[in-house]
Design a protein around this motif. Structure first.
Motif, short mmCIF file in Angstrom:
data_model
loop_
_atom_site.label_atom_id
_atom_site.label_comp_id
_atom_site.label_asym_id
_atom_site.label_seq_id
_atom_site.Cartn_x
_atom_site.Cartn_y
_atom_site.Cartn_z
N ARG A 145 -17.20 6.72 -23.12
CA ARG A 145 -17.72 5.34 -23.00
C ARG A 145 -18.63 5.15 -24.22
NH1 ARG A 145 -18.29 8.29 -18.61
NH2 ARG A 145 -20.57 8.29 -18.67
N MET A 146 -18.01 4.61 -25.24
CA MET A 146 -18.59 4.76 -26.56
C MET A 146 -19.02 3.43 -27.21
SD MET A 146 -16.63 6.51 -29.73
CE MET A 146 -17.54 7.52 -30.86
N ILE A 147 -20.05 3.56 -28.04
CA ILE A 147 -20.51 2.44 -28.86
C ILE A 147 -20.26 2.80 -30.32
CG2 ILE A 147 -22.66 1.46 -29.76
CD1 ILE A 147 -21.87 0.03 -27.30
N ASN A 148 -19.77 1.84 -31.09
CA ASN A 148 -19.63 2.02 -32.54
C ASN A 148 -20.65 1.13 -33.23
OD1 ASN A 148 -15.95 2.27 -32.88
ND2 ASN A 148 -17.41 3.57 -31.83
N GLN A 149 -21.52 1.74 -33.99
CA GLN A 149 -22.43 0.95 -34.84
C GLN A 149 -21.72 0.71 -36.16
OE1 GLN A 149 -25.09 0.78 -31.94
NE2 GLN A 149 -25.55 -0.15 -33.94
N TRP A 150 -21.76 -0.51 -36.64
CA TRP A 150 -21.22 -0.77 -37.97
C TRP A 150 -22.39 -0.89 -38.96
CZ3 TRP A 150 -16.58 -4.78 -37.38
CH2 TRP A 150 -15.47 -4.09 -36.82
N VAL A 160 -26.47 1.67 -18.44
CA VAL A 160 -25.17 1.14 -18.03
C VAL A 160 -24.08 2.22 -18.17
CG1 VAL A 160 -25.61 -1.31 -18.34
CG2 VAL A 160 -24.89 0.05 -20.31
N GLY A 161 -24.51 3.45 -18.36
CA GLY A 161 -23.55 4.55 -18.28
C GLY A 161 -22.82 4.89 -19.56
N LEU A 162 -23.25 4.38 -20.71
CA LEU A 162 -22.55 4.73 -21.96
C LEU A 162 -22.94 6.16 -22.37
CD1 LEU A 162 -22.90 1.24 -23.60
CD2 LEU A 162 -20.80 2.31 -22.77
N ASN A 163 -22.01 6.90 -22.96
CA ASN A 163 -22.28 8.31 -23.23
C ASN A 163 -21.91 8.79 -24.64
OD1 ASN A 163 -19.52 8.43 -23.10
ND2 ASN A 163 -19.39 9.92 -21.45
N ALA A 164 -21.63 7.86 -25.54
CA ALA A 164 -21.27 8.28 -26.90
C ALA A 164 -21.62 7.17 -27.88
CB ALA A 164 -19.77 8.58 -26.97
N ILE A 165 -22.01 7.57 -29.09
CA ILE A 165 -22.31 6.56 -30.11
C ILE A 165 -21.91 7.09 -31.49
CG2 ILE A 165 -24.72 7.36 -30.46
CD1 ILE A 165 -25.45 4.37 -30.86
N LEU A 179 -18.36 -2.20 -17.41
CA LEU A 179 -16.90 -2.14 -17.28
C LEU A 179 -16.36 -0.78 -17.68
CD1 LEU A 179 -15.13 -5.31 -18.71
CD2 LEU A 179 -15.37 -4.61 -16.33
N ALA A 180 -16.97 -0.17 -18.70
CA ALA A 180 -16.51 1.14 -19.13
C ALA A 180 -16.71 2.14 -17.98
CB ALA A 180 -17.27 1.60 -20.37
N TRP A 181 -17.76 1.95 -17.23
CA TRP A 181 -18.03 2.82 -16.08
C TRP A 181 -17.07 2.48 -14.94
CZ3 TRP A 181 -21.63 6.77 -15.19
CH2 TRP A 181 -21.74 7.19 -13.84
N ASN A 182 -16.92 1.18 -14.69
CA ASN A 182 -16.08 0.75 -13.57
C ASN A 182 -15.35 -0.55 -13.90
OD1 ASN A 182 -14.89 0.02 -11.20
ND2 ASN A 182 -16.80 -0.26 -10.06
N PRO A 183 -14.12 -0.45 -14.37
CA PRO A 183 -13.38 -1.65 -14.77
C PRO A 183 -13.01 -2.57 -13.60
CG PRO A 183 -12.16 0.36 -15.35
CD PRO A 183 -13.38 0.79 -14.62
N GLU A 184 -13.30 -2.13 -12.39
CA GLU A 184 -12.99 -2.99 -11.24
C GLU A 184 -14.08 -4.03 -10.99
OE1 GLU A 184 -10.04 -2.68 -10.15
OE2 GLU A 184 -9.75 -0.79 -11.25
N LEU A 185 -15.25 -3.85 -11.56
CA LEU A 185 -16.32 -4.84 -11.35
C LEU A 185 -15.86 -6.20 -11.85
CD1 LEU A 185 -19.41 -2.81 -12.60
CD2 LEU A 185 -18.94 -3.49 -10.23
N SER A 186 -16.26 -7.26 -11.17
CA SER A 186 -15.83 -8.58 -11.62
C SER A 186 -16.77 -9.14 -12.67
CB SER A 186 -15.75 -9.54 -10.42
OG SER A 186 -17.06 -9.91 -10.04
N ALA A 187 -16.25 -10.07 -13.45
CA ALA A 187 -17.07 -10.72 -14.49
C ALA A 187 -18.24 -11.46 -13.84
CB ALA A 187 -16.20 -11.69 -15.30
N GLU A 188 -18.01 -11.99 -12.65
CA GLU A 188 -19.06 -12.72 -11.93
C GLU A 188 -20.19 -11.78 -11.52
OE1 GLU A 188 -15.84 -12.87 -11.27
OE2 GLU A 188 -15.33 -14.97 -11.69
N THR A 189 -19.81 -10.65 -10.91
CA THR A 189 -20.81 -9.68 -10.48
C THR A 189 -21.66 -9.22 -11.66
OG1 THR A 189 -19.31 -8.87 -8.81
CG2 THR A 189 -21.12 -7.41 -9.39
#
Ligand code: BDP
Length: 679
Positions: free
Chosen positions: A146-151, A191-196, A469-479
């Motif tokens: 669950r990764m972030i890319n810095q540019w 929010v559960g991200l684990n890589a950068i 979403l990376a943690w749980n893609p089932e969550l809705s956009a509304e939630t």
């Protein structure tokens, strides 16, 4: 009030009776393990309980606690093992269990990171007022990576950054405030991200030196900050490093001295950063060097790096954003949309087990509307990561409001037909459909050194939503929208409701007043902000709309066009190929049609363009008015920052409307059916 704390603002409980009840429940804390990540979890809990409930947690031994919160790993904390150790097998390395009964709340996990995620989960529930007395939760992330890319560039600029300068670099040096980096790590971990990946995929001369001293030690300092929060550090590397840094005559991936050079770099890196994540590589794309120079393919390049990292468990993340940016439209094979598939599909099964391909969600480049990349589902024997763009390069540059979670959800839910049982994109990238060992999400960050991180305060919701979403893609956009608004802005129901409505409408509004029906682009070249219908039309970059006096759109059918539609599996290929079945919103991506062509919605293409542009500009104005209705509920800093942007958007949307409508009125000579004024 500036928005710096983002969704970790932890607003004080307004209801005093409720606050007292909760404060009475959470007054003791037990955590016995000596570990930096557990210490961070403890500090988050203390800070959260103080901030929301006005209560100082008192520490006690886990074996003596009767009421309050006990946290820890199953191996390191006996009490935790007794209270929820039975969940251990189902949690994997990063999951957690929360169990509450008889006044005792236990958070248990197999690893310290799991404990930290559990603590952030608890704080989220507390902030949302959803922490109940008999809680029982078990969660584990759907995706491994669950990764972030810095540019970010070492000169302090950020490629496609819209929130100020880098928080990592300045003036050609690694320069950061540890506090700020730590706060970023906290936001990501919450929010559960684990890589950068900490530097731009376009690696320039100075950044090429990140893998050698003296810069490597500084990178190690950054890694140490992220490590505490369960986040592994990755570096973008320059494929030509053996030449540029190592002074070798070649970077040929099959040359022995080049392979040895990379192995030595891996040795050095892991000495400095024992849990280093690996390399992110953009090669043979947009003027970046790569294996093509030596007549080798992408697998040769990726596998060489994979071999160097394998002894340490490191990963190679190889991007599929590969196309020839100097090639004009010549014939059907030079369609840029086809490029990633054409390059990588033949290599399926040839990559080492620790290589992942990072594939942009669509075949072009983060447009407001694109079909899903056909590589998802096609490559059965290759690890894949899906790449999203949180930074709003083509979606208003954080001056316009554009909540991207609904777009990402649509991509993740797209059925690829890769197998009979159903194979939506989210099940491909998490590795389950083809049993891949590695997979997950990557996305380009939208933060910078602006006080509120993202420039537009509401753009924080995109970073938040990406992690969730990376943690749980089932969550809705509304939630996700509601969670973000309540935590970042405050729990007032009117504010939460209004902000959710704004967020949820915003993508559709943005799409309405910009490029129509999936055709994309129509932006100013280079900086990509604002309307310019023919900006790229006669350019080499391979992005065209082909509008003339008769019609518009790109014929990507197999029958008469570039054949791109044929890269999909089964019914997707048929549906996109067919003029009748192609979804309206992608019509011009796949077909060239006359302006009078009737959409499935019943209106003609030209009338659709007029309708959506009048409507979109109107609704952009309403967004600003909705925000203004919340004036009395907002602190100045936050309110004014967003208001200024929403007003700019409202004006700018009119410019988009007028440019696009006028252009197509002149091209087609067909007037608006409703007689509205087109300049
Ligand atoms: C495009 C950007 C460019 C990036 C490129 C990439 O315009 O700045 O370098 O993507 O993803 O969207 O490599």
């Amino acid at each position: 009030t500036s928005g710096y704390k983002a969704w970790l603002a932890l607003h004080a409980r307004a209801d005093e009776a409720q606050r007292k009840r909760e404060a009475a429940r959470y007054d003791w804390l037990a955590a016995c393990e000596q570990h930096d990540t557990i210490a961070a979890a403890v500090s988050e809990l203390r800070n959260g309980i103080r901030s929301i409930l006005g209560q100082e947690l008192r520490e006690i031994d886990p074996n003596r606690i009767e009421q309050g919160i006990v946290i820890g790993t199953f191996d390191g904390n006996e009490r935790i093992r007794a209270l929820c150790g039975d969940a251990s097998e189902q949690l994997g390395a990063e999951g957690f269990a929360i169990r509450a009964s008889e006044g005792l709340m236990a958070i248990g996990a197999n690893t310290p990171s799991g404990v930290l995620y559990g603590v952030f989960h608890l704080l989220r529930l507390l902030a949302l007022g959803e922490l109940t007395e008999n809680l029982s939760v078990m969660e584990r992330p759907a995706n491994g990576l669950r990764m972030i890319n810095q540019w970010d560039n070492i000169d302090g600029s950020i490629e496609r950054g819209y929130a100020g300068q880098s928080i990592f670099y300045a003036n050609d040096a690694i320069a950061f405030q540890p506090e700020r980096v730590r706060d970023y790590a906290r936001l990501l971990a919450s929010v559960g991200l684990n890589a950068i990946a900490i530097n731009n995929v376009n690696v320039h001369r100075l950044e090429s030196g990140f893998i050698t001293e003296p810069l490597l030690s500084r990178i190690a300092e950054l890694a140490a900050i992220f490590r505490v929060y369960g986040i592994r550090l990755y570096l973008s590397v320059n494929f030509a490093s053996p030449i540029e840094v190592g002074g070798l005559p070649t970077a040929d991936p099959l040359a022995q001295d080049v392979r040895l050079w990379w192995k030595e770099r891996a040795d050095d890196i892991y000495r400095a950063i024992p849990d280093f994540g690996g390399f992110l590589v953009k090669a043979d794309s947009e003027n970046r060097p790569g294996p093509f120079t030596y007549g080798r393919n992408h697998a040769d390049g990726a596998n060489m790096l994979a071999e160097a990292l394998a002894p340490y468990g490191g990963l190679v993340i190889w991007r599929c954003f590969v196309y020839d940016c100097k090639q004009d439209w010549r014939d059907r094979t030079t369609d840029r949309a086809r490029a990633a598939y054409d390059h990588f599909m033949p290599l399926d099964g040839t990559f080492h087990p620790n290589v992942l391909l990072q594939i942009k969600n669509g075949p072009m480049d983060f447009q407001v509307r694109e079909p899903v990349s056909p590589l998802f589902g096609a490559m059965e024997r290759t690890n894949q990561l899906i790449e999203f763009q949180i930074t709003q390069e083509y979606t208003g540059q954080q001056r316009h409001l554009c909540y991207l979670v609904p777009q990402w959800k649509a991509v993740l839910d797209f059925e690829t037909f890769a197998c009979h049982e159903g194979a939506p994109v989210k099940r491909i990238v998490d590795g389950t459909v083809f049993g891949r060992p590695y997979g997950g999400f990557a996305a380009v960050s939208n933060i910078g050194c602006d006080e509120n991180w993202t420039g537009h305060p509401l753009a924080q919701a995109n970073l938040y939503g990406y992690g969730r979403l990376a943690w749980n893609p089932e969550l809705s956009a509304e939630t996700i929208a509601a969670e973000w608004a309540a935590q970042a802005i405050g729990p007032d129901p009117q504010a939460v409701d209004t902000i959710c409505t704004m967020l949820l409408e915003s993508l559709d509004i943005y799409e309405s007043y910009t490029a129509p029906l999936g055709v994309g682009w129509m932006v100013n070249p280079e900086h990509h902000y604002g309307p310019n219908v023919d900006g790229y039309e006669y350019d080499k970059w391979g992005t065209y709309h082909f509008a003339d006096r008769y019609g518009i759109g790109v014929d990507r059918t197999v029958a008469s066009g570039t054949g791109y539609a044929g890269q999909y599996i089964g019914d997707n290929a048929k549906a996109f190929e067919s003029l009748d079945r192609c979804p309206d919103e992608l019509l011009l991506f796949f077909h060239h049609v006359p302006y009078t062509h009737k959409l499935q919605s019943g209106v003609t293409v030209i009338q659709h363009i007029y309708n959506t542009h009048f409507d979109g500009a109107e609704r952009a104005g309403e967004l600003a008015r909705k925000w203004q209705s919340l004036r009395h509920l907002m602190p100045d800093g936050l309110y004014l920052a967003a208001e200024a942007r929403l007003l700019e958007q409202a004006e700018h949307a009119k410019e988009w409307r007028d440019r696009i409508n006028t252009y197509f009125y002149r091209k087609s000579g067909i007037a608006d059916a409703w007689g509205r004024t087109i300049y």
